[in-house]
Write a protein that holds these residues in place. Structure first.
Motif, short mmCIF file in Angstrom:
data_model
loop_
_atom_site.label_atom_id
_atom_site.label_comp_id
_atom_site.label_asym_id
_atom_site.label_seq_id
_atom_site.Cartn_x
_atom_site.Cartn_y
_atom_site.Cartn_z
N MET A 1 1.67 0.41 -2.41
CA MET A 1 1.29 0.56 -3.74
C MET A 1 -0.66 0.21 -3.83
N THR A 2 -1.39 1.21 -4.82
CA THR A 2 -3.18 0.96 -4.42
C THR A 2 -3.70 0.36 -5.56
N THR A 3 -4.93 -0.20 -5.60
CA THR A 3 -5.50 -0.87 -6.02
C THR A 3 -6.85 -0.09 -6.96
N SER A 4 -7.43 -0.09 -7.50
CA SER A 4 -8.98 0.24 -7.56
C SER A 4 -9.99 -0.83 -8.34
N LEU A 5 -10.72 -1.53 -7.41
CA LEU A 5 -11.57 -2.62 -8.10
C LEU A 5 -13.18 -1.93 -7.84
N MET A 145 -10.00 -15.11 0.02
CA MET A 145 -8.83 -13.87 0.12
C MET A 145 -8.54 -14.07 -1.45
N ILE A 146 -8.05 -12.87 -2.01
CA ILE A 146 -8.21 -12.84 -3.26
C ILE A 146 -7.00 -12.18 -3.66
N ASP A 147 -6.30 -12.72 -4.32
CA ASP A 147 -5.12 -11.68 -4.73
C ASP A 147 -5.48 -10.85 -5.99
N VAL A 148 -5.34 -9.59 -5.64
CA VAL A 148 -5.51 -8.28 -6.37
C VAL A 148 -4.24 -8.13 -7.06
N PRO A 149 -4.26 -7.26 -7.83
CA PRO A 149 -2.89 -6.48 -7.44
C PRO A 149 -3.07 -5.40 -7.18
N GLY A 151 -1.51 -6.79 -3.44
CA GLY A 151 -1.27 -8.03 -2.35
C GLY A 151 -3.47 -8.51 -2.24
N PRO A 152 -3.24 -8.80 -0.95
CA PRO A 152 -4.42 -9.74 -0.92
C PRO A 152 -5.30 -8.52 -0.19
N LEU A 153 -6.76 -9.81 -0.68
CA LEU A 153 -7.80 -8.42 -0.19
C LEU A 153 -8.65 -9.77 0.05
N VAL A 254 -13.39 0.81 -5.39
CA VAL A 254 -12.46 0.69 -4.14
C VAL A 254 -10.94 0.89 -4.72
N SER A 255 -10.65 1.52 -2.98
CA SER A 255 -9.09 1.00 -3.81
C SER A 255 -8.69 1.06 -2.24
N CYS A 256 -7.53 -0.51 -2.88
CA CYS A 256 -6.99 -1.38 -1.44
C CYS A 256 -5.42 -0.29 -1.89
N GLY A 257 -5.22 -0.30 -0.37
CA GLY A 257 -3.63 -0.16 0.82
C GLY A 257 -3.79 1.12 0.86
N GLY A 258 -2.64 1.94 1.38
CA GLY A 258 -1.73 3.06 1.75
C GLY A 258 -2.93 3.05 3.82
#
Length: 260
Positions: A1-5, A145-149, A151-153, A254-258
């Motif tokens: 799953m990815t999320t944009s921040l 450590m931040i709980d973003v949609p 997973g953690p970042l 940015v996009s997190c995940g993948g």
């Protein structure tokens, strides 16, 4: 799953504007709000300093950003001109200066990372003048450590020395300190290193590239947002003239995940 921040880094010059040399909290708040950052790393942050109306600038920024999670890490105690190194827990009612992170997303845990202090005076080359010996202020990094949609970042805010050569030592030490932090990892701050030098020294990837200094006609990028692990830029990013500070803020989408 990815999320944009939307992630930003901003050397705030204790909230002062070059237009009039003054600190106005409403103007500073508008500058922060205009960045619309989900996560904001800040440097040159005051708390209880007379020069910045004795305000807690981290709290001012957090309120303006709509970011309920925030932390300030002092690197110096005292007023300008009478600095002393910050050690241990912050003491209430004591003027301080340092770095901070504000976040719209919950912070799971915080961690302070030590950077090497320069024990001696260091030669600083000046244009058309003989070199002088200067002593740098203490430096540090703050990790969240931040709980973003999705997973953690992990996000790290830092402000490295302006002394040539020693800033390269500090970023290599920061790379070492971050080696076991969970990925994805974003390191953001005023690194006082130009262009792609931080990426070459660490292997971290630039997530935004734009000149950030000096303010009015920037020619150098010394503020950086760098990524390690599965975090990627989803746009070109850019530098923002906020009307506050002598730096432009740097913003990355940015996009997190993948895949990393």
């Amino acid at each position: 799953m990815t999320t944009s921040l939307r992630i930003a880094t901003f050397n705030i010059l204790h909230g002062r504007s070059l237009s009039d040399g003054e600190v106005h909290l409403r103007r500073f708040g508008r500058a922060v709000a205009g960045l619309d950052a989900d996560i904001l790393a800040m440097q040159e942050v005051d708390r209880d300093q007379p020069r910045s109306t004795s305000a807690d600038l981290t709290s001012v920024a957090a309120e303006a950003a709509g970011a309920p999670y925030h932390r300030f890490a002092a690197t110096l105690h005292g007023e300008p001109g009478v600095w002393s190194a910050a050690t241990g827990e912050a003491q209430p009612g004591v003027a301080e200066y340092g770095i901070a992170i504000v976040s719209r997303h919950p912070v799971i845990r915080w961690r302070r990372l030590a950077l090497p202090a320069l024990p001696i005076r260091w030669p600083l080359m000046l244009k058309d003048r003989p070199p002088i010996l200067v002593k740098d202020e203490p430096r540090a990094a703050l990790a969240a450590m931040i709980d973003v949609p999705g997973g953690p970042l992990t996000v790290v805010s830092t402000h490295l020395t302006f002394l040539p050569g020693w800033n390269a030592v500090q970023i290599r030490r920061l790379w070492w300190a971050c080696r076991h932090l969970p990925r994805p990892l974003v390191v953001a701050g005023d690194l006082n290193l130009r262009g792609r030098i931080p990426a070459r020294l660490t292997g971290w990837r630039p997530l935004a590239e734009a000149p950030t200094y000096p303010l009015e006609e920037p020619v150098h990028q010394i503020d950086h947002i760098l990524g390690s692990g599965p975090v990627h830029a989803v746009g070109p990013g850019g530098a923002v003239h906020t009307g506050t500070s002598d730096h432009r803020a740097l913003v990355a989408e940015v996009s997190c995940g993948g895949a990393a």
